[in-house]
Scaffold this motif. Structure first.
Motif, short mmCIF file in Angstrom:
data_model
loop_
_atom_site.label_atom_id
_atom_site.label_comp_id
_atom_site.label_asym_id
_atom_site.label_seq_id
_atom_site.Cartn_x
_atom_site.Cartn_y
_atom_site.Cartn_z
N ALA A 188 25.17 -2.22 9.39
CA ALA A 188 25.83 -1.65 7.99
C ALA A 188 26.70 -0.61 8.55
O ALA A 188 26.74 -0.08 9.48
N ILE A 189 27.70 -0.22 7.59
CA ILE A 189 28.79 0.78 7.78
C ILE A 189 28.98 1.75 6.74
O ILE A 189 28.35 1.45 5.60
N LYS A 190 29.35 2.66 7.12
CA LYS A 190 29.54 3.95 6.16
C LYS A 190 30.63 4.88 6.62
O LYS A 190 30.78 5.29 7.93
N LEU A 191 31.66 5.33 5.65
CA LEU A 191 32.47 6.23 6.01
C LEU A 191 31.91 7.51 5.33
O LEU A 191 31.91 7.98 4.12
N SER A 192 31.29 8.55 6.16
CA SER A 192 30.50 9.68 5.74
C SER A 192 31.41 11.10 5.67
O SER A 192 30.72 12.00 5.12
N GLU A 193 32.99 11.12 5.93
CA GLU A 193 33.52 12.16 6.10
C GLU A 193 33.35 13.12 4.84
O GLU A 193 33.42 14.20 4.91
N LEU A 194 33.65 12.53 3.77
CA LEU A 194 33.66 13.33 2.42
C LEU A 194 32.49 13.89 2.37
O LEU A 194 32.50 14.90 1.69
N ASN A 195 31.53 13.59 2.72
CA ASN A 195 29.90 14.33 2.73
C ASN A 195 30.21 15.65 3.29
O ASN A 195 29.54 16.69 2.88
N VAL A 196 30.99 15.91 4.16
CA VAL A 196 31.09 17.21 4.92
C VAL A 196 32.12 17.79 4.29
O VAL A 196 32.75 19.00 4.98
N GLY B 62 41.50 -3.90 3.44
CA GLY B 62 42.36 -3.73 2.26
C GLY B 62 41.99 -2.09 1.68
O GLY B 62 41.00 -1.72 1.91
N LEU B 63 42.89 -1.88 0.88
CA LEU B 63 42.93 -0.56 0.24
C LEU B 63 41.89 -0.32 -0.69
O LEU B 63 40.93 0.61 -0.75
N SER B 64 41.40 -1.57 -1.38
CA SER B 64 40.41 -1.32 -2.47
C SER B 64 39.12 -1.02 -1.77
O SER B 64 38.47 -0.19 -2.26
N ALA B 65 38.82 -1.96 -0.69
CA ALA B 65 37.47 -1.91 -0.20
C ALA B 65 37.47 -0.35 0.74
O ALA B 65 36.23 0.02 0.56
N MET B 66 38.41 0.03 1.23
CA MET B 66 38.47 1.36 1.91
C MET B 66 38.18 2.28 1.08
O MET B 66 37.38 3.46 1.27
N THR B 67 38.94 2.33 -0.27
CA THR B 67 38.63 3.37 -1.19
C THR B 67 37.37 3.32 -1.65
O THR B 67 36.81 4.66 -1.64
N GLN B 68 36.63 2.31 -1.75
CA GLN B 68 35.06 2.29 -2.34
C GLN B 68 34.52 2.88 -1.23
O GLN B 68 33.85 3.80 -1.37
N ILE B 69 34.54 2.55 0.07
CA ILE B 69 33.41 3.17 1.04
C ILE B 69 33.98 4.53 1.33
O ILE B 69 32.87 5.28 1.82
N ALA B 70 35.28 5.10 1.28
CA ALA B 70 35.63 6.29 1.59
C ALA B 70 35.00 7.20 0.28
O ALA B 70 34.72 8.39 0.75
N ILE B 71 34.91 6.77 -0.75
CA ILE B 71 34.71 7.80 -1.72
C ILE B 71 33.16 7.69 -1.89
O ILE B 71 32.54 8.73 -2.17
#
Length: 250
Positions: A129-137, A153-162
């Motif tokens: 599983a993957i997670k972009l957790s940076e916004l948490n901090v 793609g931008l849409s999927a990257m935006t989804q996991i970044a937010i």
């Protein structure tokens, strides 16, 4: 295993680079620097036709950058250096003239998602599983963002970044193009990686080199881009919001 390392072994034209850190493969600056250097050297080694990138341990592929180093950043210069760690690894992978096969055995977070995205062909287990957790901090996946966006793609990257507090499963990552194949366990993954890497070694090295260059066309500015992104993250980590958040995590 208790000591961090970056190792490379070569067999039948396949150069296998393995990194490890006991803290769930969260990588400090010195290990990231060694990883970038090892990738560059493997790209220049005529005995190596294909590279496999993997991590040690069974559970986590890469938990991102070292949290211990992150919480000790107190000035912009140190912040830029810290966030340049994964930038340098991604750029080393991008400019490496050899195909890099990713072997992702478990969860991957933050910078680890960037590394997986910078491989040319990535296989995983169902536990990856993957997670972009940076916004948490209070930061954001600025440095790894270009590599992740290029892959899924931008849409999927935006989804996991937010959605920074949620793990997306390996099947989601495969559907979006990060993983090419997902296996039931590590044993099946290792067999597939080995067979595929050795098969690639039968191809024309010049053709693979030219294809690698073509695949990454349009990213020639990433040396500058990722350095600029590291400055943004280095500034944000000094914000009152992030400092207070890091105290809670600590």
């Amino acid at each position: 295993m208790t000591q961090p390392y970056v190792n490379i072994t070569t067999e039948n034209g396949v150069g296998t680079i393995e990194f490890f850190h006991p803290a769930h493969n969260s990588l400090p600056g010195d290990i990231l620097a060694k990883l970038a250097k090892t990738i560059t050297e493997a790209g220049d080694n005529d005995d190596i036709k294909v590279i496999v990138l993997k991590s040690g341990g069974n559970r986590t592929f890469c938990a991102g950058a070292s949290f211990k180093e992150l919480i000790n950043i107190n000035d912009a210069k140190t912040g830029k250096i810290f966030f340049s760690g994964f930038a340098n690894v991604i750029n080393a992978m991008r400019t490496c003239p050899k195909f890099i096969i990713g072997r992702v055995q478990g969860k991957t977070v933050g910078g680890g998602v960037g590394v997986a995205s910078a491989t040319d062909y990535c296989m995983a287990t169902k536990f990856a599983a993957i997670k972009l957790s940076e916004l948490n901090v209070g930061i954001g996946p600025f440095v790894v963002g270009p590599a992740v966006e290029r892959k899924i793609g931008l849409s999927a990257m935006t989804q996991i970044a937010i959605d920074a507090n949620f793990f997306y499963d390996a099947e989601w990552a495969r559907d979006k193009g990060l993983f090419t194949k997902v296996f039931e366990d590590t044993e099946a993954l290792d067999i597939a990686v080995k067979e595929f890497a050795e098969h690639l070694c039968t191809y024309n090295p010049e053709a693979m080199k030219d294809m690698k260059k073509a695949f990454w066309e349009g990213t020639e500015h990433w040396d500058t881009l990722l350095a600029e992104r590291a400055i943004i993250s280095g500034r944000l980590v000094l914000s009152d919001f992030t400092k207070e958040t890091l105290k809670r995590f600590k």
